[in-house]
Design a protein around this motif. Sequence first.
Motif, PDB file in Angstrom:
ATOM      1  N   LEU A   1      54.778 -27.244 -14.363  1.00  0.00           N
ATOM      2  CA  LEU A   1      54.612 -25.798 -14.434  1.00  0.00           C
ATOM      3  C   LEU A   1      53.165 -25.480 -14.081  1.00  0.00           C
ATOM      4  N   ASP A   2      52.981 -24.759 -12.976  1.00  0.00           N
ATOM      5  CA  ASP A   2      51.662 -24.340 -12.505  1.00  0.00           C
ATOM      6  C   ASP A   2      51.412 -22.952 -13.071  1.00  0.00           C
ATOM      7  N   LEU A   3      50.666 -22.908 -14.166  1.00  0.00           N
ATOM      8  CA  LEU A   3      50.513 -21.703 -14.972  1.00  0.00           C
ATOM      9  C   LEU A   3      49.384 -20.832 -14.420  1.00  0.00           C
ATOM     10  N   ALA A   4      49.675 -19.521 -14.214  1.00  0.00           N
ATOM     11  CA  ALA A   4      48.706 -18.624 -13.583  1.00  0.00           C
ATOM     12  C   ALA A   4      48.259 -19.248 -12.266  1.00  0.00           C
ATOM     13  N   CYS A   5      49.219 -19.490 -11.403  1.00  0.00           N
ATOM     14  CA  CYS A   5      49.052 -20.354 -10.229  1.00  0.00           C
ATOM     15  C   CYS A   5      48.174 -19.770  -9.144  1.00  0.00           C
ATOM     16  N   GLY A   6      47.983 -18.445  -9.121  1.00  0.00           N
ATOM     17  CA  GLY A   6      47.222 -17.843  -8.036  1.00  0.00           C
ATOM     18  C   GLY A   6      47.899 -18.071  -6.697  1.00  0.00           C
ATOM     19  N   THR A   7      47.155 -18.575  -5.745  1.00  0.00           N
ATOM     20  CA  THR A   7      47.717 -18.854  -4.415  1.00  0.00           C
ATOM     21  C   THR A   7      48.437 -20.196  -4.349  1.00  0.00           C
ATOM     22  N   GLY A   8      48.513 -20.910  -5.472  1.00  0.00           N
ATOM     23  CA  GLY A   8      49.194 -22.199  -5.499  1.00  0.00           C
ATOM     24  C   GLY A   8      48.300 -23.373  -5.166  1.00  0.00           C
TER      25      GLY A   8
ATOM     26  N   THR B   1      58.228 -31.655  -8.390  1.00  0.00           N
ATOM     27  CA  THR B   1      58.683 -30.270  -8.248  1.00  0.00           C
ATOM     28  C   THR B   1      57.761 -29.404  -9.084  1.00  0.00           C
ATOM     29  N   THR B   2      57.606 -28.162  -8.665  1.00  0.00           N
ATOM     30  CA  THR B   2      56.659 -27.298  -9.365  1.00  0.00           C
ATOM     31  C   THR B   2      57.197 -25.882  -9.485  1.00  0.00           C
ATOM     32  N   VAL B   3      56.934 -25.270 -10.627  1.00  0.00           N
ATOM     33  CA  VAL B   3      57.230 -23.864 -10.862  1.00  0.00           C
ATOM     34  C   VAL B   3      55.904 -23.129 -10.887  1.00  0.00           C
ATOM     35  N   CYS B   4      55.711 -22.207  -9.950  1.00  0.00           N
ATOM     36  CA  CYS B   4      54.468 -21.450  -9.838  1.00  0.00           C
ATOM     37  C   CYS B   4      54.653 -20.099 -10.528  1.00  0.00           C
ATOM     38  N   LEU B   5      53.891 -19.873 -11.575  1.00  0.00           N
ATOM     39  CA  LEU B   5      54.015 -18.644 -12.356  1.00  0.00           C
ATOM     40  C   LEU B   5      52.709 -17.867 -12.307  1.00  0.00           C
ATOM     41  N   ASP B   6      52.810 -16.570 -12.038  1.00  0.00           N
ATOM     42  CA  ASP B   6      51.641 -15.696 -12.068  1.00  0.00           C
ATOM     43  C   ASP B   6      52.113 -14.258 -12.227  1.00  0.00           C
ATOM     44  N   ILE B   7      51.154 -13.371 -12.501  1.00  0.00           N
ATOM     45  CA  ILE B   7      51.458 -11.946 -12.623  1.00  0.00           C
ATOM     46  C   ILE B   7      50.921 -11.159 -11.437  1.00  0.00           C
ATOM     47  N   ASP B   8      50.061 -11.784 -10.628  1.00  0.00           N
ATOM     48  CA  ASP B   8      49.349 -11.102  -9.557  1.00  0.00           C
ATOM     49  C   ASP B   8      50.209 -11.025  -8.294  1.00  0.00           C
ATOM     50  N   PRO B   9      50.661  -9.832  -7.883  1.00  0.00           N
ATOM     51  CA  PRO B   9      51.552  -9.736  -6.713  1.00  0.00           C
ATOM     52  C   PRO B   9      50.897 -10.199  -5.416  1.00  0.00           C
ATOM     53  N   ALA B  10      49.612  -9.972  -5.257  1.00  0.00           N
ATOM     54  CA  ALA B  10      48.944 -10.344  -4.003  1.00  0.00           C
ATOM     55  C   ALA B  10      48.782 -11.853  -3.887  1.00  0.00           C
ATOM     56  N   LEU B  11      48.315 -12.490  -4.952  1.00  0.00           N
ATOM     57  CA  LEU B  11      48.156 -13.944  -4.911  1.00  0.00           C
ATOM     58  C   LEU B  11      49.511 -14.631  -4.781  1.00  0.00           C
TER      59      LEU B  11
ATOM     60  N   THR C   1      41.011 -22.204 -13.726  1.00  0.00           N
ATOM     61  CA  THR C   1      40.214 -21.004 -13.500  1.00  0.00           C
ATOM     62  C   THR C   1      41.060 -19.746 -13.687  1.00  0.00           C
ATOM     63  N   ALA C   2      41.787 -19.691 -14.788  1.00  0.00           N
ATOM     64  CA  ALA C   2      42.700 -18.575 -15.004  1.00  0.00           C
ATOM     65  C   ALA C   2      42.706 -18.072 -16.442  1.00  0.00           C
ATOM     66  N   LEU C   3      42.755 -18.970 -17.402  1.00  0.00           N
ATOM     67  CA  LEU C   3      42.971 -18.548 -18.787  1.00  0.00           C
ATOM     68  C   LEU C   3      41.734 -17.929 -19.416  1.00  0.00           C
ATOM     69  N   HIS C   4      40.584 -17.999 -18.738  1.00  0.00           N
ATOM     70  CA  HIS C   4      39.387 -17.331 -19.267  1.00  0.00           C
ATOM     71  C   HIS C   4      39.536 -15.818 -19.264  1.00  0.00           C
ATOM     72  N   TRP C   5      40.560 -15.304 -18.601  1.00  0.00           N
ATOM     73  CA  TRP C   5      40.818 -13.860 -18.645  1.00  0.00           C
ATOM     74  C   TRP C   5      41.424 -13.430 -19.980  1.00  0.00           C
ATOM     75  N   LEU C   6      41.943 -14.370 -20.769  1.00  0.00           N
ATOM     76  CA  LEU C   6      42.599 -14.038 -22.034  1.00  0.00           C
ATOM     77  C   LEU C   6      41.590 -14.007 -23.179  1.00  0.00           C
TER      78      LEU C   6
END
Length: 260
Positions: free
Chosen positions: A49-56, A70-80, A122-127
Amino acid sequence: MTTTAASDWQRWQTSWDRQQEWYMPDREERFRVMLDAVEAVAGPAPRVLDLACGTGSISDRLLRRLPGATTVCLDIDPALLAIARGHFAGDERVTFVEADLTGPDWTDRLPHASYDAVVTATALHWLDTDSLRRLYGTLSGVVREGGVFLNADHMVDESAPGLNAALHALHTERQERQRRQGALDWADWWHEVAGDPVLAEPAVRRFALLGDPREPRPAGARGDRPTATRWHVDTLREQGFGEVRQLWCSASDALVAALR
């Protein structure tokens, strides 16, 4: 940068990498150590699980190193996510999930109940502190027993403030020199995204959802967010992980591994 079609997704990936490397010159070494841990714990064909994956970025390196993964890419950002989907188009090893990690039911959207490895960079520092503590508790139920969670992010060893300050000054001087030579920072990169005809619409949705990165953040906007490596190690243990340790660090970043 001018993009016109899906054939330019690799260019966007490269642009994202260069922008991130301006902040983190040791980024590739950090990824290498992270993938060492995934392979050591989960073998050559892990479910990740690639958490807050950004551009992958992580998944891209994972699948090149371990083609059986195999990988599941999860994010909330529509552009990335748009860049990630374009980059991995046609690759059946990759699944995408759009979800908010601060929501109570984000795990319901996952295609699997558990994973050999959960990775993030470089993602969870937003929380903020409370949200990150809750997320760590949730992840202890997502990582399978014997699996591993790996978080590479902005973390510091607070025991050496003088050394930290000296290294920060050196890094800042180097960044300023690279900016004069044309390097893009976070805001510059998002200006490029917003001006691209393919990404303009998901960028507008991203700005409405998460804020506009082209605008300066107000003073104090970071709020209560943990920055010490020790906080992450201690909190992961408190939230149900067994062995937890720092695997790698630079002057400003660290990679923490937590074995379930």
